[in-house]
Design an enzyme around this catalytic site. Structure first.
Site, PDB file in Angstrom:
ATOM      1  N   ILE A  16       0.894  -1.160   0.000  1.00 13.82           N
ATOM      2  CA  ILE A  16       0.000   0.000   0.000  1.00 13.82           C
ATOM      3  C   ILE A  16       0.936   1.214   0.000  1.00 13.82           C
ATOM      4  CG2 ILE A  16      -1.728   1.317   1.272  1.00 13.82           C
ATOM      5  CD1 ILE A  16      -2.810  -1.281   2.376  1.00 13.82           C
ATOM      6  N   PRO A  17       1.045   1.927  -1.125  1.00 11.96           N
ATOM      7  CA  PRO A  17       2.172   2.844  -1.332  1.00 11.96           C
ATOM      8  C   PRO A  17       2.038   4.200  -0.643  1.00 11.96           C
ATOM      9  CG  PRO A  17       0.782   2.839  -3.272  1.00 11.96           C
ATOM     10  CD  PRO A  17       0.189   1.827  -2.329  1.00 11.96           C
ATOM     11  N   CYS A  18       2.090   4.195   0.682  1.00 14.41           N
ATOM     12  CA  CYS A  18       2.019   5.452   1.422  1.00 14.41           C
ATOM     13  C   CYS A  18       3.230   6.343   1.133  1.00 14.41           C
ATOM     14  CB  CYS A  18       1.884   5.187   2.917  1.00 14.41           C
ATOM     15  SG  CYS A  18       3.081   4.046   3.609  1.00 14.41           S
ATOM     16  N   HIS A  19       4.301   5.759   0.594  1.00  9.51           N
ATOM     17  CA  HIS A  19       5.489   6.549   0.268  1.00  9.51           C
ATOM     18  C   HIS A  19       5.242   7.505  -0.887  1.00  9.51           C
ATOM     19  CE1 HIS A  19       5.662   2.863  -2.203  1.00  9.51           C
ATOM     20  NE2 HIS A  19       6.197   3.637  -3.135  1.00  9.51           N
TER      21      HIS A  19
END
Length: 282
Positions: free
Chosen positions: A249-252
């Site tokens: 889950i690409p919170c970056h």
């Protein structure tokens, strides 16, 4: 701990050290030689190592990490989530699309502390440092980089979250998932399944994050608008920081509206490394 690519993790640590050096000396614009000297490599070998790991030159990689570049990407992506929601796709490039399906635990299931579940977990090397991954028969439930939080602490939290589940440490079981996530060598045509644990609001935020294409960046404001709560940017930030499925889950890929890198649960330097790596591999 079983190694997938020991040289790869050594490479990452050198790149991480180089990024830290540049952050600390940014105002003097260090030369390639100065950076190479700091990581104890010749200019030639450092340039080759960096290009091999990042998919681009050190100079271009650093361009990816500047505020000006981030602002450009945020402008480009102003309608990004709207378009991806309409299309149902999370990336225009299947090669770099993790291709996930997901479901959320019900409140009752979460409260049950994993009763009846068997969870296999493992610790592996990745291009961005060591991680812990935990997998149930319904999907991946945890993915965390361990260097900032500590291996023992993360395992303890996993045990507390699933106090009534059967936990099995098994790197052989979890290794194919790591290879699919980072190396596309196993089950590349089979979607990864995620088992999310959170409030309804958190789930909505994480669903929006899954719509951000590989190598793209959006603002906290964009995420808040995408979930229909434009004034909830602070709450969106809190939900992003609560993500237990780092990288997948690409919170970056979420930045401050002004182009600032923003925070990251697993360290700002790692966030910069992931963003630059993704841009280099587009």
């Amino acid at each position: 701990m079983e190694s997938i690519d020991n040289q790869g993790i050594i490479d990452y640590r050198r790149i991480e050290k180089a990024i830290l050096f540049i952050e600390e000396n940014f105002q003097t614009q260090p030369s390639l030689k100065e950076i190479a000297d700091y990581v104890a490599l010749s200019e030639f070998h450092f340039n080759r190592l960096f290009s091999k790991w990042a998919g681009t030159s050190p100079q271009r990689f650093m361009r990816f990490l500047t505020k000006e570049f981030a602002k450009e990407k945020l402008v480009e992506s102003s309608n990004l989530l709207e378009a991806t929601f309409e299309s149902g796709l999370s990336s225009s490039s299947r090669l770099h699309d993790l291709f996930v399906t997901y479901e959320a635990m019900t409140p009752a299931e979460f409260k049950s502390k994993g009763a009846g579940l068997t969870i296999h977990y493992g610790i592996h090397e990745t291009p961005f440092g060591d991680c812990l991954i935990a997998i149930t028969e319904r999907g991946i439930t945890d993915f965390r980089f361990i260097e900032n939080e500590g291996k023992d602490l993360i395992i303890k939290e996993l045990q507390q979250d699933f106090d009534k589940a059967k936990l099995i440490f098994d790197n052989n079981f979890t290794k194919p998932f790591i290879e699919q996530i980072f190396y596309e060598t196993h089950n590349s045509n089979k979607p990864l399944t995620l088992l999310m644990r959170g409030t309804n609001f958190q789930i909505k935020v994480w669903e929006a994050l899954l719509k951000i294409p590989f190598g793209q960046m959006v603002s906290y404001e964009t995420i808040a608008n995408a979930i229909g709560q434009p004034t909830a940017q602070r709450a969106v930030g809190t939900a992003i920081g609560s993500n237990r499925l780092g990288y997948i889950i690409p919170c970056h890929r979420v930045l401050q509206k002004v182009g600032g890198i923003g925070g990251y649960r697993w360290g700002v330097t790692r966030k910069k490394a992931i963003l630059g790596w993704e841009m280099g591999h587009l």
